[in-house]
Structures are given as C-alpha cells and as structure tokens.
Design an enzyme around this catalytic site. Structure first.
Site, PDB file in Angstrom:
ATOM      1  N   TRP A 157       8.513   5.494  -0.163  1.00 15.98           N
ATOM      2  CA  TRP A 157       8.916   6.165   1.041  1.00 15.98           C
ATOM      3  C   TRP A 157       8.599   7.648   0.976  1.00 15.98           C
ATOM      4  CZ3 TRP A 157      13.774   3.196  -0.382  1.00 15.98           C
ATOM      5  CH2 TRP A 157      13.781   1.929   0.203  1.00 15.98           C
ATOM      6  N   ILE A 186      11.051  10.068  -0.900  1.00 20.70           N
ATOM      7  CA  ILE A 186      11.302   9.845  -2.324  1.00 20.70           C
ATOM      8  C   ILE A 186       9.987   9.802  -3.102  1.00 20.70           C
ATOM      9  CG2 ILE A 186      12.308   8.277  -4.027  1.00 20.70           C
ATOM     10  CD1 ILE A 186      14.246   7.337  -1.806  1.00 20.70           C
ATOM     11  N   CYS A 187       9.254   8.709  -2.919  1.00 23.43           N
ATOM     12  CA  CYS A 187       8.074   8.456  -3.746  1.00 23.43           C
ATOM     13  C   CYS A 187       6.867   9.297  -3.356  1.00 23.43           C
ATOM     14  CB  CYS A 187       7.728   6.976  -3.707  1.00 23.43           C
ATOM     15  SG  CYS A 187       9.053   5.959  -4.392  1.00 23.43           S
ATOM     16  N   VAL A 188       6.909   9.930  -2.192  1.00 17.60           N
ATOM     17  CA  VAL A 188       5.871  10.897  -1.834  1.00 17.60           C
ATOM     18  C   VAL A 188       6.329  12.311  -2.166  1.00 17.60           C
ATOM     19  CG1 VAL A 188       4.518  11.900   0.054  1.00 17.60           C
ATOM     20  CG2 VAL A 188       4.867   9.426  -0.054  1.00 17.60           C
TER      21      VAL A 188
END
Length: 217
Positions: free
Chosen positions: A115, A118-120
């Site tokens: 997402w 978060i992960c970006v």
C-alpha cells in the site's frame, strides 16, 4: 525542498530503475483508494513500459506464501525473472532488493506498490535520505483509503519525492515520437491499457484503412 526544474530533471530510460512492490492479492483485497481493476491495469502497463524502454525492473513481494504471488499480469511481462520475497515491511531494509537496484548502476529510482502509506512510503523516504532521486507512480499504487493514499503522497513530497502517473512516465521516457525503436511498443501499450485513447487510436486506424466508395456517376 529541492525543486525539479530543467530538462535534466526529467526521467530518462537509460538512467531509470523500477521497483514494483507487493502487487499481491492480500493487499488488493483492502485497496480502497482506487478501483482495484485500474491499479492492476496501471501496474501492468507500467511493467510493460519498463520492458519496452529496457528499464531494469525489480519485482518484490512480502511473505508470498501467505499474501499471495505477484499479479500474473505483471510476472508474465518478465517470465524469467525471480521475484524477491521479503519479510521486511520496508523494502529498502532488504539487502537483496537494494543490492539488485545498485547493481543496475541507475540513479533515477522509480517505485510503485501496495500500500502507498506503508510499503511505498517507507522505502521512498529511506532512499531519499540516502541520496536517491525517487519518483512514485501514484496510479500504479494504492492504499486502504483515499485519505491514506493522499496523506502518504503529501508525506513523500515533503521528503523530496517526485510524483507521476504511469502514462506521464511513459511519455517522459519516450520524449520524441521520432524514436521509432520504442514508439511502436509504446503504442501497443496504449492500445491495451489506455482505455479511451487506445480505442480512439484503433478507430482512427479503422477509418484510415476503410476504402472510400467510388463517386456515383
């Protein structure tokens, strides 16, 4: 904030490296900032554009045995490529991924993933702090809510990241339609993934190839 001005600030395929992060089923089930179908389409178009322009692309997932494999639409673009599976939520803390990026010798780091918040955001902010020129492809990413996506974008801009969409990136890589070695491949991507513009192009070709009826009399 560092302003991105001048032609040197535009993205170039020979200087770009793409990292696609966690385009997996688990993340897709709680994607609420975008139409999930659009994100799959856009991430696939981004992957295909990277292949057309010979931009090295790193594919990475997080705990794929539980979260699911990377969308097949993406992995089919790079059928021989290993997906780097992680336990780190922050991709930039995984040495395998960072080493793969560094091995390309490229300096313009392009990231999309699920997402956004978060992960970006985490790898983008860390990589910016390490001196990378980072661009986020916002429409090939997505979050658990519109607010989460927008706040993450604001946070990354404040940290110095550049924001683009997949089509804007592809156009920037192309830069000149006289570059025929990539123009044909890019046109194929537009036909498959650019909805109205792609269909309009096909219609234009239909009209151009329709014989004109002979004049009466």
């Amino acid at each position: 904030m560092t302003f991105r001005n001048g032609v040197a600030s535009l993205l170039r395929p020979e200087d770009s490296v793409l990292v696609l992060i966690d385009h997996q089923p688990y993340q897709l089930t709680n994607l609420n900032s975008h139409d999930p179908q659009a994100v799959v389409n856009n991430a696939t178009a981004l992957a295909k554009a990277a292949k057309v322009f010979k931009v090295p692309t790193i594919l990475t997932s997080v705990i794929a045995e539980r979260g699911g494999y990377i969308f097949p639409q993406i992995t089919e673009v790079f059928p021989e490529q290993e997906v780097i599976d992680r336990t780190f939520i922050n991709t930039w803390e995984d040495k395998k991924v960072v080493d793969a990026v560094k091995a390309t010798g490229r300096k313009q780091l392009i990231i999309a993933g699920l997402w956004t918040e978060i992960c970006v955001a985490m790898p983008v902010i860390q990589a910016l702090g390490e001196g990378w020129d980072v661009t986020v492809i916002t429409d090939a990413s997505g979050a658990v809510s519109i607010e989460a996506h927008q706040v993450a974008i604001q946070r990354m801009i404040a940290a110095g990241a550049n924001m683009m969409t997949w089509l804007a990136l592809a156009a920037e890589w192309q830069r000149d339609w006289a570059r025929v070695d990539t123009a044909t491949g890019l046109t194929e991507i537009l036909k498959q993934h650019c909805a109205g513009s792609g269909i309009a192009y096909l219609w234009e070709q239909q009209l151009l190839n329709t014989p004109v009826p002979p004049a009466a009399g």
